[in-house]
Design an enzyme around this catalytic site. Structure first.
Site, PDB file in Angstrom:
ATOM      1  N   PHE A 222       0.856  -1.188   0.000  1.00  0.00           N
ATOM      2  CA  PHE A 222       0.000   0.000   0.000  1.00  0.00           C
ATOM      3  C   PHE A 222       0.888   1.233   0.000  1.00  0.00           C
ATOM      4  CE2 PHE A 222      -2.396   3.537   1.509  1.00  0.00           C
ATOM      5  CZ  PHE A 222      -3.660   3.357   1.000  1.00  0.00           C
ATOM      6  N   LYS A 359       2.223  10.713   8.140  1.00  0.00           N
ATOM      7  CA  LYS A 359       1.494  10.242   9.327  1.00  0.00           C
ATOM      8  C   LYS A 359       2.029  10.836  10.636  1.00  0.00           C
ATOM      9  CE  LYS A 359      -0.619   5.986   7.615  1.00  0.00           C
ATOM     10  NZ  LYS A 359      -2.008   5.883   8.010  1.00  0.00           N
ATOM     11  N   THR A 384       2.351  24.433  -5.913  1.00  0.00           N
ATOM     12  CA  THR A 384       2.137  25.729  -5.260  1.00  0.00           C
ATOM     13  C   THR A 384       2.732  25.756  -3.857  1.00  0.00           C
ATOM     14  OG1 THR A 384       0.108  26.114  -6.499  1.00  0.00           O
ATOM     15  CG2 THR A 384       0.426  27.424  -4.499  1.00  0.00           C
TER      16      THR A 384
END
Lengths: 502, 502
Positions: A222, A359, A384
């Site tokens: 993942f 995280k 940005t």
């Protein structure tokens, strides 16, 4: 009936926190712990469940109202964060849970941590909250010092540069972009300009400008859910269905047998098989592999571990095939495995080329060292905001808290204590605890169980907020302030729940 | 020499703010403005340039130090945000510029805005800064009220749901994901389950699970730089080179002649040509088009405008071809065009299916209404944080500031005033101002010029921080607190710079 379960559970739990100790543990608790003083002043002594049903009546009503404007089908708990403290999470009805899931492994040093509160109220942090810079064009005068005293002060060994991002997905995707630009730079030769054909075809999304290259990952990996990261994610169909993906390769991740120490020979063979498959794919896949990305522990895909031997093999395979080696520490990083970075457990022959994080860092980005990973021209790795100084300052405060309280060492020790307790309990409830794993990996512990999703709900009635991963795993992701006393409460709650199940 | 330039420039500028008025303007200034009271207490009266070279000596030294750990090749100015105020940005050497670029169009209501400072110091905002929720699983008890009083209180007409994100790129990419899931849901039929073939192939990144579908965009479009958004971005090769991209289609965007009012017939023909090409591509492109995405003004690609007729045509073409219509308001949204959302200028036959936002909102996400855009199962549109309540609370404060000071109307009026001033000046300096555009679009004004990048630097010596877009455009992106007096300073600085160039 639920009400009866609740009363029993709560009574059992509160009895347990006073009297229960998990059966024989092979070491002396009091001597083992560097610190047994509580980290959190005023933290509850134990969970407290007040409603007979979870979610309680207040939550039920509020969730219904919220659902009119926000998809609540993945909602696990409606939370009262102002009332939460340390390891304890409070829900809308005032139930207070020991939280060993911690916002999907993303709360590092406890709810309402006073040092973090002070940090976000500093003049400097408030300044960047209301005057958010476009960092690539208009960095602030103290950006260098902010980076050096925060993100870079905990850079993985051998890495000294950083590109900041906003979350795990874009940390990984910008690392992938760096890998592709690096690979083409090497192929082109230093100083070579883009060709007219490359420039024109790039505007058509076609090769050679947009080359058919790939990032290689592993089964059950993942790495995020945007289009590039999702193309490397192989966790579950529900994560991937209906979303176009790149034609990128993935190799088998070792399917090890636990406990690792009892299956060394067959696990070694399995890791060798996966290493060979990895190298074969790198050599033969039709879209050349620019980088290989791997998690130290496959965290969403079911808490799948491998040994240092496997990761050493990956480092060596990537090095000899000119493939960059990216370690995705989004979930494993910042102390949870008993080292600041999980890959520090491995003793690699050379550092990873890039390490991504987010995280528990409450910010995000990727570390690197090789100057060629800065693209050959400006504006190629750009957006940005390019990160968020206020979040980087928060990471700085988190690091200060980790260092001053020695929280990585705490997590290592508490993890060992908890693992031993779980191993003992597992003998009593072998049907409930299969493939216990994460020994020596801090509190990054998991096991497989039957009717997992139901088990996670039952644990709420025992006062514990706990998460799953993959199809059958229960994953522990407590915060770094999780101590022996919290481990005892968790072990007791697990045992009381397993007792009812057996 | 630079020193001489500087002294002249600064003297000219400070003289100018007192005496200069741009030549004949066709309306009465004092009557026209809803408010001429200054919005920002203590804001400088004029720019102030103290160093003979820009960047000055302090910046030069600090940039060198920063470059050791952070790529500074795109660095435009090293900024002192604590000393910046309102429309004025201060650099490392204490030079103070009128800022009409505003962190790439992302600062809404001025530097060090007191209302924003108050908002981030609120108990509620501090709470979410230090206790960041995983919104999909563990939303806070006040999430509904936060959304309703912030993001949803300014939802575009006809839209009433929101999915929150972190920046423009992931706002667009999650909108694209929603479009793909919607399209397959419609094709599959309501209630149909995923097939075994879809589930299995999805894990291999292959169809039918990961279908070969597409998002359609336009030449010179900019929608972000992650892998999915970059596949719809067609601004410049430097944005796209070496990054793999999806095989997705793009149509011509109208290449209009300015002023629009003098070229109505040929512009209409050009827009018709692009509309026909768009519909033809939708009907024939080999990877079926799930959604069409467009910016109200192509902002990175050179400030390319189209008329409401064109966008009405896109709405109708997408509706009759079952293609979702996504309007990317990341740069145009939140007031800069004199409407809260730029697409409110268009009078569409029905609202866009999704509208994405970020930048001046300081948060991000996409709006929608159709309940079928919530995927058929939970966890399909999901990530750890799914937005950031502290940033949404900041957006709430921005909205309060916009409403209480009537800043959208201010921007409309100031924009008209500025545009008229520019139109007059353009007659004097026709070589410097080509294709002036953005009339009636608030302060979202641009023009083409020669040696654009050099012009942007020259403007710094005149005390103005100003940006470019595309290859030759100068783009104005002042904040919403930009008033007539600031417009006068800008016009004077432009004229003094043009005078030197002519």
């Amino acid at each position: 009936m639920a009400s009866a379960i609740l009363r029993n559970t709560v009574r059992a739990a509160s009895r347990a926190t006073r009297s229960f100790r998990p059966a024989p543990i092979a070491f002396n608790n009091t001597r083992m712990f560097a610190s047994v003083a509580p980290f959190v002043k005023g933290e509850p002594e134990a969970p407290s469940i007040k409603t007979s049903e979870i979610p309680g009546p207040v939550a039920v009503e509020k969730i219904k109202a919220l659902d009119e404007i926000f998809d609540t089908r993945a909602l696990n708990m409606l939370c009262d964060y102002e009332k939460s403290l340390g390891n304890y999470l409070t829900d809308a009805d005032g139930n207070s849970y020991l939280d060993v899931y911690a916002q999907i492994a993303s709360i590092p040093v406890g709810y309402n941590n006073p040092h973090l509160l002070e940090a976000v109220q500093s003049k400097q942090c408030l300044n960047y909250l209301i005057n958010r810079p476009a960092l690539g064009n208009f960095p602030p005068i103290d950006w260098e010092s902010i980076l050096r005293t925060s993100v870079l002060s905990v850079a993985p060994p051998g890495l000294n540069q950083v590109f900041t991002a906003l979350a795990g997905s874009d940390a990984n995707e910008t690392a992938y972009k760096a890998a592709f630009m690096y690979r083409r730079r090497i192929e082109r030769g230093e100083g070579a300009e883009f060709t007219e054909a490359e420039m024109q075809s790039s505007m058509l999304n076609e090769a050679p400008g947009c080359p058919q290259m790939s990032i290689m990952s592993f089964k059950k990996a993942f790495h995020g859910r945007l289009f590039g990261s999702l193309s490397t994610t192989r966790s579950k169909p529900i994560h991937k269905l209906d979303i176009p993906a790149f034609d990128w390769p993935h190799a088998s991740f070792p399917n090890l047998k636990y406990p690792l120490s009892e299956h060394e020979a067959e696990n070694r063979a399995e890791e060798d098989r996966c290493l060979q498959e990895t190298e074969h794919l790198i050599k033969t896949f039709h879209n050349p592999v620019a980088a290989l990305v791997v998690e130290p522990v496959q965290s969403e895909g079911g808490d799948n571990h491998a040994t240092p031997y496997f990761f050493q093999g990956l480092r060596d395979i990537t090095a000899r095939n000119n493939v960059l080696f990216i370690v995705d520490e989004v979930q494993t990083g910042v102390g949870a495995t008993g080292k600041f970075w999980a890959h520090e457990h491995w003793n690699l022959s050379s550092p990873p080329d890039m390490v991504t994080f987010s995280k528990k860092a409450q910010s995000a980005g990727y570390y690197y060292t090789n100057p060629l990973l800065r693209p050959n021209k400006p504006y190629r790795q750009f957006n940005t905001w390019m990160g968020d100084p206020s979040r980087v300052l928060l990471f700085k405060a988190i690091i200060e808290e980790i260092k001053s309280k020695n929280l990585v060492e705490n997590t290592r020790q508490t993890g060992d204590y908890l693992f031993n307790g779980l191993r003992e309990l597992a003998k009593k409830y072998p049907e409930q605890v299969k493939n216990l794993r994460g020994e020596g990996q801090g509190t990054f512990i998991a096991w497989d169980t039957v009717n997992r999703d139901s088990f996670l709900k039952e644990m709420k009635y025992a006062g514990v907020n706990i998460g799953g991963s993959g199809e059958t795993a229960v994953r522990l992701r407590p915060m770094l302030i999780f101590q022996q006393k919290h481990a005892d409460i968790l072990l007791n709650a697990l045992e009381s729940t397993w007792k009812k199940r057996s």
